[in-house]
Design a protein around this motif. Sequence first.
Motif, short mmCIF file in Angstrom:
data_model
loop_
_atom_site.label_atom_id
_atom_site.label_comp_id
_atom_site.label_asym_id
_atom_site.label_seq_id
_atom_site.Cartn_x
_atom_site.Cartn_y
_atom_site.Cartn_z
N LEU C 20 8.78 10.92 7.38
CA LEU C 20 8.69 9.60 6.78
C LEU C 20 7.36 9.41 6.06
O LEU C 20 7.30 8.84 4.98
CB LEU C 20 8.86 8.51 7.84
CG LEU C 20 10.25 8.39 8.43
CD1 LEU C 20 10.27 7.30 9.49
CD2 LEU C 20 11.26 8.07 7.35
N THR C 21 6.30 9.90 6.67
CA THR C 21 4.99 9.75 6.03
C THR C 21 4.93 10.55 4.75
O THR C 21 4.44 10.06 3.72
CB THR C 21 3.87 10.18 6.99
OG1 THR C 21 4.12 9.64 8.27
CG2 THR C 21 2.53 9.71 6.49
N ALA C 23 7.40 11.33 2.91
CA ALA C 23 8.26 10.62 1.95
C ALA C 23 7.53 9.44 1.34
O ALA C 23 7.63 9.18 0.13
CB ALA C 23 9.54 10.17 2.63
N SER C 24 6.80 8.70 2.16
CA SER C 24 6.05 7.55 1.63
C SER C 24 5.04 8.00 0.59
O SER C 24 4.90 7.37 -0.46
CB SER C 24 5.29 6.84 2.76
OG SER C 24 6.19 6.34 3.70
N LEU C 27 6.87 8.88 -2.62
CA LEU C 27 7.29 7.69 -3.35
C LEU C 27 6.12 7.05 -4.07
O LEU C 27 6.21 6.68 -5.25
CB LEU C 27 7.89 6.67 -2.39
CG LEU C 27 9.30 6.97 -1.90
CD1 LEU C 27 9.68 5.98 -0.82
CD2 LEU C 27 10.27 6.90 -3.04
N ILE C 265 0.38 2.69 0.51
CA ILE C 265 0.68 4.00 1.06
C ILE C 265 -0.47 4.50 1.92
O ILE C 265 -0.26 5.15 2.95
CB ILE C 265 0.95 5.00 -0.07
CG1 ILE C 265 2.20 4.56 -0.80
CG2 ILE C 265 1.09 6.38 0.48
CD1 ILE C 265 3.28 4.09 0.12
#
Lengths: 229, 388, 380
Positions: C20-21, C23-24, C27, C265
């Motif tokens: 998830l990190t 991915a963040s 993004l 982020i």
Amino acid sequence: MALVEFRDVHKAFQRDSERIEVFTGLTLDVEEGSFTALMGPSGSGKSTLLNLLAGLDRPSSGSVRVAGAEVSTMTSAQLASWRARHIGFVFQQFNLLPVLTAFQNVELPLLLTKLSKRERDERVKIALGVVGLEDRMRHYPRQLSGGQEQRVAIARAIVADPTLVLLDEPTGQLDAKSSREVLALLGRLNSEFKKTIMIVTHDPHAAEQAGTVLHLEKGTLIEREALVR
Amino acid sequence: MRIPLIYNARSVLQRPLSTTLTALGIGLVVAVFIGMLALGNGLRAALARTGSEANALVLRRGADAELSSGIGREAVSIIAASPHVATGVDGRPLVSPEVYVLIPLPRPFDSTALANVVVRGISDQAWNVRANLQVMAGERPHSGRSEVCVGKKLLGRFDHLGIGETLRFAGRDWTVVCHFSAGGSAFESEIWGENEQFMPVFRGEVFQSITFRLRDPATFDEAKRAIESDQRLTVDVHRESTFYEGQVGILGIMLRALAIGITSIMAVGAIFGAVNTMYAAVASRTPEIAVLLTLGFHPRSVLASFLVESALIAVVGGVVGALLALPINGVVTSTTNWSSFSEIAFSFRVTPLLLGEGMAFAIIMGVLGGFFPARRAAKLPVVQALRA
Amino acid sequence: MKYLPIVLANLRRHKIRTLLTVASVSLALFLFASLRSVITTLHANSQFGSAHRLVTTNATGIVFPLPMAYAAKIRALPGVDAVSWANWFGGRYGDGKSFFAQFAVDAESYLAMYPEITMPEDQRQAFLHERTAALIGTRLVDRYGWKVGQDVTLQGTIFPGDWTFTIRGVYTPTAPAIGDDVLLFHHEYFDERIGHAGIAGWYIVQIADAGAAATIAKGLDDQFRNSSAPTKTGTEQAFQAGWATMLGNVSLLMGTIGTAVVFAILLVTANAMMMSARERTGEVAVMKTVGFSDRTLFALVIAEAGAITVIGAVVGLGAAKGFYRAVNFNGFGFLPGFSVTSGTLALGGLIALLLMLASGVIPAMQAARLSIVQALRRVE
């Protein structure tokens, strides 16, 4: 010269507003190749003595010499590399890194040396062989029993061929059978491989394995038994 | 059995750093969300308020903007005579034939940077046809003189717009005699003068549009049919409000697409942050959860409890985001409306509805983020958890 | 490095969290690259313009035309090599939902003046020799499926009526700012149909000596200053730059959002790192006992943060570069030549690096400063 020399060591802790004196002038020798058990009631300073020995803590005053080097005056960076070379430590809670396999856990101290991958692998295998866990090399700590975890911890402690092997209540979390296996292993390390071992323990069985038993009470050495084997 | 809210509130406070970071992350997304939609809101509001439902706008047939339209004088008299046109108190028809052009005005800080500003030549009836006009300072331009009235939103953004100052364009000098406001509409970005004065300097004997007040706003369709089918005219009739709303056009679409696109991507990132936080929360409170389950709280209550906790953090974030975005309300910015090619100034518009939408957005992010961790908490195998 | 297995193992500890990190970060950097590319594209386009071309418009406003009679007079000025002219047509195709520019140009002189407009020679000749021919950009072929030889009908909005053209050529622009979605047709035909009004929207003037641009421009404007259609002449680049300012504070908007994104982020990544660090104090103590130095442990934490940010950066920046190229994005015509430049990529990499330090530094310092004895006592 003894392998370890404590000379007039004082150690005090500040806990909240209280100042607790653990040692007030401790003097002690530990011979090379000895197997010493440190016993005593809670708060007697057994673990503190071990920590001072391993360079994990500094005495308030006095001298701690291990293999001729004055430990008490080293900087923390110096202590780190000194520990890597000279000390193998085993904890009561095993304290293996859960994200690494048994093999990788044992390899940890060797990463601090200049050995090649091949040489490291060789030594890890030997160490795991000594503790009898070669077939569990690729297992993660959660896949091992308590006794097996502790043996991996011991393998980690000896893999870099340290000057001293220190153990803090190694059988504290083990059942009777596993305790006996671990202690027998320690006995072999001392008699066969000539390792200098110091073990803090409540366990009378452990005391039996050792050649020397030191009794501590309130920071003072009150008895020194030399068991004939 | 419902798990008391106070448990969640206290647990959240136990991890202040983690909670703050997550809330801030959500807050930033909400702030950007509100800011961008406020931009679109402002633009749309300015254009929407520009037209009235009671008025009709006549353009040449096929023209989609005032700029590309051209209507002759005869058409004006024909339309003025129509029964669909309302009459004012003085008995004259409420009809305003208008000239619409764009002139380049240099920006004060950089004279090479030009903006295309709308110059509208009106008839004196325009002040009656359009209801929400107000002369803020000075007095209306006199017929026959080279005088102009400047819209409120232009003030401060270009030079030589003060009362009594001289503005030069189209090879002539014009005296600024008044400032006017128009209810926040696009007209406030325009310069107005007399249509007869502008015709010779610009496009000659032709108007760009005719605006008139409908005698009965409900009969718009009838009026439209009547005028458009008149053989002497080739025009299209639009309801003024509808026409200007449609002018938002490409710019409005782009702003909206941008707003949705950017905030969606940011939202996903913020949700990930919330997921991380909640997973960690569940992991560190495993024994407590086990105890709750053992006591007899239903797993569904545990699930709801963690969802609420996640939502709580998100609400805090939403409030922070709203506070961050609030100051932007009323800030004036400008851009070129590509439909009419003209410069339009408008204010960011943060409405209570928008704030509410921001909060709802925050809560949705929080709930989405907390869902899987909450599910894990609810499904905890109790025996293992107690041993841990 | 030999410590790599430890770093990777730590990342695998909480696979979901790591994923998830990463991915963040991806993004965020995707967004950053997108927003910055809008700015760089606008800037690049505003720089376009030959030093040898001047643009002459009506000084009263660009919406007002100039008389065609000016052409001969401008041509006769000293330093002027050639003159061409064009008109904005502004027609609607179909339902008008998608938009593209159309210009009526003095075909032969215009194409000669713009070598950036390239096409096969036979198409060029076909276009030049047919009155109602049209020349279209490559993007229009993709968008509408038009083919050479096909008829296309536009609804005039400014110049009313149905206007039908036959496509005789497809051009490829060698300079992105020209746009690959324009339709060009003959000014002759245009003038004919609007009743010989004799108007030109603007003139393009080719000059021999780029250094004389200012003088020639002034001379040109002086000539028509007191007429009913005064002129305003400037270099093509000044003309282009003017368009960019019309978009208003786009740069400011993009910049603000970009900053907010990176910040958000940073928070997410820092949070994840700190959570991991908090759970591992015991292990850090053990490693120190084994003999790992404070410095090594500091580096290991930073490396862990680095792995996350670097992988996130590669994925996010790579996706941005690839995506926009794949869909041939041009901002609905407003951002021709849109691309993610290496400058933007480099800046994105720098941000990733800074992110690594900012999110890792506190946990790293905590690890380095950890007192072994206290940490172990806490565990016991």
